[in-house]
Design a protein around this motif. Sequence first.
Motif, short mmCIF file in Angstrom:
data_model
loop_
_atom_site.label_atom_id
_atom_site.label_comp_id
_atom_site.label_asym_id
_atom_site.label_seq_id
_atom_site.Cartn_x
_atom_site.Cartn_y
_atom_site.Cartn_z
N ASP A 104 1.57 -17.15 12.51
CA ASP A 104 0.85 -17.16 11.23
C ASP A 104 1.65 -16.46 10.14
O ASP A 104 1.67 -16.91 8.99
CB ASP A 104 -0.52 -16.49 11.39
N ALA A 141 4.42 -18.71 9.02
CA ALA A 141 3.93 -19.89 8.32
C ALA A 141 3.17 -19.55 7.04
O ALA A 141 2.79 -20.45 6.29
CB ALA A 141 3.02 -20.70 9.25
N ARG A 164 0.15 -18.13 6.95
CA ARG A 164 -1.19 -18.62 7.26
C ARG A 164 -2.11 -17.43 7.46
O ARG A 164 -1.87 -16.58 8.32
CB ARG A 164 -1.14 -19.49 8.51
N ARG A 191 -5.57 -16.28 8.67
CA ARG A 191 -6.72 -16.71 9.47
C ARG A 191 -7.42 -15.51 10.07
O ARG A 191 -6.78 -14.58 10.56
CB ARG A 191 -6.28 -17.63 10.62
N SER A 212 -4.81 -14.40 1.06
CA SER A 212 -4.43 -15.80 0.89
C SER A 212 -3.63 -15.97 -0.39
O SER A 212 -2.71 -16.79 -0.45
CB SER A 212 -5.68 -16.68 0.85
N GLY A 262 -0.44 -16.04 1.64
CA GLY A 262 -0.76 -17.33 2.23
C GLY A 262 -0.24 -18.52 1.47
O GLY A 262 0.09 -18.43 0.28
N HIS A 263 -0.19 -19.64 2.17
CA HIS A 263 0.11 -20.93 1.57
C HIS A 263 -1.15 -21.77 1.73
O HIS A 263 -1.34 -22.42 2.76
CB HIS A 263 1.31 -21.59 2.25
N ASP A 266 -7.07 -21.20 4.71
CA ASP A 266 -7.45 -21.70 6.02
C ASP A 266 -8.89 -22.21 5.97
O ASP A 266 -9.81 -21.49 5.56
CB ASP A 266 -7.33 -20.58 7.05
#
Length: 396
Positions: free
Chosen positions: A133, A136, A138, A140, A163, A167-168, A171
Amino acid sequence: MARVFAALESAGGAGCVRFVGGCVRDVVMGRAPCDLDLSTQLTPDATEAALSAAGIHHVPTGKAFGTITAVIEGQPFEVTSLREDVETDGRRAVVSYTSDWRCDAQRRDFYLNALYADIRGDVFDPTGKGLDDARAGRVRLIGDAATRLREDYLRILRFFRFSASHGHGLDEASLNACVALREGIDSLSGERIQQELFKLLAIADPVNVVQRMIETGVMAHVVPGAPVNAERVAAGFPLTADEIQRLIILIGGRGWDDVLSRLTQRLRLSNRVADRLTEAAVAYPEADITASPADLRRHLYCYGRQATRDALVLRAAEAGLRAPAWQVLDEALSHMDVPVFPLKSARLIAAGLRPGPELGQTLRRVETEWIAHDFSSIVIEAAIDAVLKQTNMRRE
């Protein structure tokens, strides 16, 4: 830092202490780490004893929650004992101490935050998903998203903040849980909400995330009653990196002065921030991004530089003004002096006007004319001449 590791491992054995959370995550993501936090299998009492034995100064900053802060050459390092939740109510948890890294990881919020590393830099991923994660980008929630949120509703706001910063995208499972449980935000203290909100607004580009918070109804529980607008956020946030101005763009607009008092109380805003919001709200109705230089000077004089800039950036956001155009206007404001009324009562008295109601009335009338004539000194001189003539006529 090596001294802290050595001190704790002398008491708990090799591998009983590791870096944890954000510092590990950021290194994995290729970012510079900020705070170097540690986790240990030792209990808080054992941690204190180990640090004392090594002659390391320490403070029980959060001992009730398992945290002891070691201080080396003025730099603090938080050391927190491994924990597992016994009971939660959405705001705080009752915990017990454990030596199991997996149990400690499972009680954390996001997989990418449940990473540990030893002093050599070897990374440990007890959930098996944190490294993937982090790499990436991510964000979550660990395990069942709704369960994680019910343990602490602040995680709803942390999900959106992380996020935006790490984040990208958002989620889907975590987002759906946040939206479904958004009323849990109402149970949080104003201080906790305020801290998360300002951290979010300070992120370089939080536009997409803030828009989703508005569109899903989450933001209505963060700033209840405020006339939030996703389009205004998209247009306004790129104009400024000032989190107070971004807050003004978020909550401002027609009728926002009616909710400022309630928002100040709900978010437990400082007097400094509350005053700035109030002053911007007062200046807002007359703010005009197409105003002439003379009108801008009048606005500066009547409301002050900060309130003028704050009100105008809100107007710029409402109008969808592009960043280059706003920068031209903002630059013009920064180089424009705030006029200072040059006429003092002493000068009028010296010219022959007696102290009393007439003196105050004359000052106010001259000030009004001075403002209307773009702060011209001619108005002041004309007023003095008028007083001198009036004085001479009385003498005659």
